[in-house]
Scaffold this motif. Structure first.
Motif, PDB file in Angstrom:
ATOM      1  N   LEU A 183       0.829  -1.202   0.000  1.00 35.13           N
ATOM      2  CA  LEU A 183       0.000   0.000   0.000  1.00 35.13           C
ATOM      3  C   LEU A 183       0.865   1.255   0.000  1.00 35.13           C
ATOM      4  CD1 LEU A 183      -2.830  -1.018   2.515  1.00 35.13           C
ATOM      5  CD2 LEU A 183      -2.995  -0.809   0.016  1.00 35.13           C
ATOM      6  N   LYS A 184       1.971   1.200   0.761  1.00 37.32           N
ATOM      7  CA  LYS A 184       2.891   2.349   0.801  1.00 37.32           C
ATOM      8  C   LYS A 184       3.565   2.558  -0.553  1.00 37.32           C
ATOM      9  CE  LYS A 184       4.921   5.695   3.031  1.00 37.32           C
ATOM     10  NZ  LYS A 184       4.145   6.861   3.514  1.00 37.32           N
ATOM     11  N   PHE A 185       3.937   1.460  -1.224  1.00 40.22           N
ATOM     12  CA  PHE A 185       4.551   1.574  -2.551  1.00 40.22           C
ATOM     13  C   PHE A 185       3.551   2.124  -3.572  1.00 40.22           C
ATOM     14  CE2 PHE A 185       8.006  -1.084  -0.944  1.00 40.22           C
ATOM     15  CZ  PHE A 185       9.091  -0.596  -1.649  1.00 40.22           C
ATOM     16  N   LYS A 186       2.277   1.817  -3.393  1.00 38.98           N
ATOM     17  CA  LYS A 186       1.248   2.307  -4.318  1.00 38.98           C
ATOM     18  C   LYS A 186       1.055   3.811  -4.210  1.00 38.98           C
ATOM     19  CE  LYS A 186      -1.627  -1.853  -4.795  1.00 38.98           C
ATOM     20  NZ  LYS A 186      -2.934  -2.491  -4.476  1.00 38.98           N
ATOM     21  N   THR A 187       1.288   4.340  -3.015  1.00 41.74           N
ATOM     22  CA  THR A 187       0.984   5.760  -2.768  1.00 41.74           C
ATOM     23  C   THR A 187       2.228   6.648  -2.670  1.00 41.74           C
ATOM     24  OG1 THR A 187       0.918   5.321  -0.384  1.00 41.74           O
ATOM     25  CG2 THR A 187      -1.166   5.182  -1.588  1.00 41.74           C
ATOM     26  N   THR A 188       3.419   6.064  -2.838  1.00 42.51           N
ATOM     27  CA  THR A 188       4.657   6.829  -2.704  1.00 42.51           C
ATOM     28  C   THR A 188       5.535   6.639  -3.939  1.00 42.51           C
ATOM     29  OG1 THR A 188       4.580   6.415  -0.319  1.00 42.51           O
ATOM     30  CG2 THR A 188       6.636   7.300  -1.214  1.00 42.51           C
ATOM     31  N   LYS A 189       6.092   7.719  -4.429  1.00 43.11           N
ATOM     32  CA  LYS A 189       6.949   7.651  -5.618  1.00 43.11           C
ATOM     33  C   LYS A 189       8.392   7.337  -5.207  1.00 43.11           C
ATOM     34  CE  LYS A 189       4.137  10.760  -8.435  1.00 43.11           C
ATOM     35  NZ  LYS A 189       4.095  12.032  -9.220  1.00 43.11           N
ATOM     36  N   PHE A 190       8.609   6.074  -4.820  1.00 40.66           N
ATOM     37  CA  PHE A 190       9.948   5.658  -4.430  1.00 40.66           C
ATOM     38  C   PHE A 190      10.848   5.559  -5.662  1.00 40.66           C
ATOM     39  CE2 PHE A 190       7.668   3.670  -0.749  1.00 40.66           C
ATOM     40  CZ  PHE A 190       8.328   4.365   0.260  1.00 40.66           C
ATOM     41  N   ASP A 191      12.114   6.000  -5.499  1.00 41.47           N
ATOM     42  CA  ASP A 191      13.099   5.885  -6.571  1.00 41.47           C
ATOM     43  C   ASP A 191      13.937   4.615  -6.434  1.00 41.47           C
ATOM     44  OD1 ASP A 191      13.013   8.524  -8.138  1.00 41.47           O
ATOM     45  OD2 ASP A 191      13.046   9.207  -6.061  1.00 41.47           O
ATOM     46  N   TYR A 192      14.158   4.188  -5.194  1.00 40.75           N
ATOM     47  CA  TYR A 192      14.967   2.973  -5.008  1.00 40.75           C
ATOM     48  C   TYR A 192      14.697   2.325  -3.660  1.00 40.75           C
ATOM     49  CZ  TYR A 192      18.256   5.799  -2.162  1.00 40.75           C
ATOM     50  OH  TYR A 192      18.843   6.597  -1.212  1.00 40.75           O
ATOM     51  N   ILE A 193      15.035   1.039  -3.598  1.00 43.59           N
ATOM     52  CA  ILE A 193      14.977   0.251  -2.371  1.00 43.59           C
ATOM     53  C   ILE A 193      16.406   0.110  -1.862  1.00 43.59           C
ATOM     54  CG2 ILE A 193      14.437  -2.025  -1.402  1.00 43.59           C
ATOM     55  CD1 ILE A 193      12.352  -2.326  -3.656  1.00 43.59           C
ATOM     56  N   ASN A 194      16.580   0.197  -0.547  1.00 45.18           N
ATOM     57  CA  ASN A 194      17.900   0.028   0.037  1.00 45.18           C
ATOM     58  C   ASN A 194      17.748  -0.686   1.384  1.00 45.18           C
ATOM     59  OD1 ASN A 194      20.464   2.169   1.460  1.00 45.18           O
ATOM     60  ND2 ASN A 194      20.721   0.286   0.318  1.00 45.18           N
ATOM     61  N   GLY A 195      18.626  -1.681   1.636  1.00 50.57           N
ATOM     62  CA  GLY A 195      18.547  -2.334   2.935  1.00 50.57           C
ATOM     63  C   GLY A 195      19.175  -3.701   2.965  1.00 50.57           C
ATOM     64  N   TYR A 196      18.830  -4.445   4.034  1.00 46.18           N
ATOM     65  CA  TYR A 196      19.426  -5.752   4.278  1.00 46.18           C
ATOM     66  C   TYR A 196      18.899  -6.787   3.288  1.00 46.18           C
ATOM     67  CZ  TYR A 196      20.833  -3.619   8.697  1.00 46.18           C
ATOM     68  OH  TYR A 196      21.375  -2.795   9.651  1.00 46.18           O
ATOM     69  N   THR A 197      19.822  -7.549   2.748  1.00 45.31           N
ATOM     70  CA  THR A 197      19.510  -8.504   1.691  1.00 45.31           C
ATOM     71  C   THR A 197      18.386  -9.461   2.074  1.00 45.31           C
ATOM     72  OG1 THR A 197      21.853  -8.425   1.111  1.00 45.31           O
ATOM     73  CG2 THR A 197      20.534 -10.158   0.093  1.00 45.31           C
ATOM     74  N   SER A 198      18.518 -10.116   3.233  1.00 42.09           N
ATOM     75  CA  SER A 198      17.589 -11.196   3.581  1.00 42.09           C
ATOM     76  C   SER A 198      16.142 -10.724   3.662  1.00 42.09           C
ATOM     77  CB  SER A 198      18.001 -11.848   4.899  1.00 42.09           C
ATOM     78  OG  SER A 198      17.966 -10.912   5.966  1.00 42.09           O
TER      79      SER A 198
END
Length: 439
Positions: A183-198
């Motif tokens: 739901l957050k991805f649907k409503t936010t214009k994210f440019d990239y994902i960053n974080g822990y692999t697993s």
């Protein structure tokens, strides 16, 4: 306003000067770069021999003109009060101070002078720029840990809002949590994902179960950058399929810098602008390219605190295509403290066990996550999260494959749990040995 850059400058970090220095280094040809590197290595060793009593005591016979005379530092060398390790003229009030995560088992507090820390951020911003990402304007979907206490929680949320980040907690990897993420991805214009692999892998598996490609609901997404944990080829393919963007592998250490970053040619390019990286054998001899050894790093700019021939605790291999100016990391095998000692005396990288098991255990999609612990030389435990208990057939197959790849006489046990224990930061330690290497 460029809030990220502004906050660094406000705190006394000369980012503009660092960016100019970075460009100056990158414009050098191979011959000039070698001269630059030699000068920086001489300068940083001589600086600390002259201005840092702690380093002088650690390296009494060091000669900057004879590199083999420079001793290798380890994390255990640094487990003493910070004020005893700082160079003259530096105090905890005029440097950047932080502490390592302790994932190696040897946590400690470290320092960087302000220009050195500015160089760190100049390099990071440069690498993200390879993929059209800007720390000041690009919006980040951040898969990291978050403090659970009220004060710490809201402090991180506030910092994230200033830095154009939204944090998805990695402590809840349930389908219900992932549905909320969507739901957050649907409503936010994210440019990239960053974080822990697993944790990001688990999100990709959820999307696969839902038959969703993330760019179909968040078309602004450009890339996914994973860090801190091993990235396996199979997981990378799954993430690229379910996210619809390139998955970029990052390798760094808080006490140093960004160490390696996957470039646009799919090469794991090492940072040669602020670091000098060697691969050493057990006797501290430099190994040729394509040979596996300890990753040892010298920080070229940090005058506040010496990191000279610093054994970071990882094992890796340099590619034969490496040059002095553009070294390439072929393989990152794991941490030196993640070595398994087998009954015969043979030693194996702990991630070997993880990799063997992974190739079998996840085929049917039942197991969500797992870790492996070595309890005794012959005894290994696979702790896993799944809806159903592993079949005896699958357990036997895993045990047989471990013996085939390693040696006979191993005992493999299995334990089903509802969740896996992560560190306070949210990292997942995929393999842990409780056996003394020297026993």
């Amino acid at each position: 306003m460029n809030l990220f850059d502004f906050s660094l400058r406000l705190n006394g970090y000369p980012l503009d000067k660092a960016k100019k220095e970075l460009v100056h280094i990158q414009q050098k040809n191979d011959i000039d770069y070698k001269i630059f590197l030699d000068d920086k290595l001489h300068a940083i060793v001589n600086y600390h021999l002259k201005n840092n009593p702690y380093y002088k005591s650690l390296a009494p016979k060091a000669d900057s003109n004879q590199w083999s005379s420079i001793p290798v530092m380890t994390k255990k060398d640094l487990q003493q009060p910070l004020e005893e390790r700082l160079s003259k003229g530096f105090t905890a009030k005029n440097v950047y101070v932080n502490k390592t995560s302790g994932s190696s088992g040897d946590p400690f507090v470290f320092a960087k002078d302000k220009f050195s820390h500015a160089m760190t951020w100049a390099v990071i911003q440069n690498r993200f720029g390879w993929y059209g990402l800007d720390f000041n304007t690009s919006r980040q979907a951040r898969f990291y840990g978050i403090p659970l206490d009220k004060k710490g929680y809201y402090k991180e949320r506030f910092k994230d809002s200033l830095s154009k980040r939204y944090r998805f907690s990695v402590f809840d990897l349930s389908d219900a949590a992932f549905k909320a993420h969507l739901l957050k991805f649907k409503t936010t214009k994210f440019d990239y994902i960053n974080g822990y692999t697993s944790s990001i892998v688990q999100f990709a598996k959820f999307l696969e179960r839902q038959s969703i490609c993330l760019t179909s609901i968040c078309p602004t997404l450009k890339a996914c950058i994973v860090t801190s944990e091993m990235l396996f080829d199979k997981d990378k393919k799954l993430m690229e399929q379910q996210f619809g963007v390139p998955v970029i592998n990052e390798y760094g250490a808080s006490e140093l810098d960004l160490i390696a970053f996957q470039n646009i040619n799919n090469e794991w390019q090492l940072n040669s602008e602020t670091l000098y990286i060697e691969i050493l054998d057990e006797n501290d001899n430099i190994l040729p390219h394509e040979e596996e050894g300890r990753i040892v790093i010298t920080s070229l700019y940090n005058k506040a605190h010496p990191f000279i021939r610093y054994d970071i605790g990882d094992i890796g291999v340099l590619s034969k295509r490496s040059t002095l100016k553009k070294p390439l990391l072929k393989t990152l095998i794991g941490r030196t403290n993640d070595i398994a000692v087998l009954p015969s005396g043979k030693k194996a990288a702990g991630l070997t066990f993880y990799y063997i098991t992974k190739s079998i255990i996840e085929d049917d999609g039942n197991v969500k996550e797992f870790i492996i612990e070595q309890l005794e030389k012959h005894l290994f435990k696979v702790i896993y999260v799944s809806e159903e208990t592993l079949s005896e057939e699958k357990k036997n197959t895993i045990a047989q494959e471990m013996e085939r790849y390693l040696e006979q006489g191993l005992t493999i046990t299995f334990e089903k749990q509802s969740t896996l224990k992560r560190s306070k930061s949210g990292k997942l330690k995929q393999f842990t040995s409780h056996v003394n290497l020297d026993s």
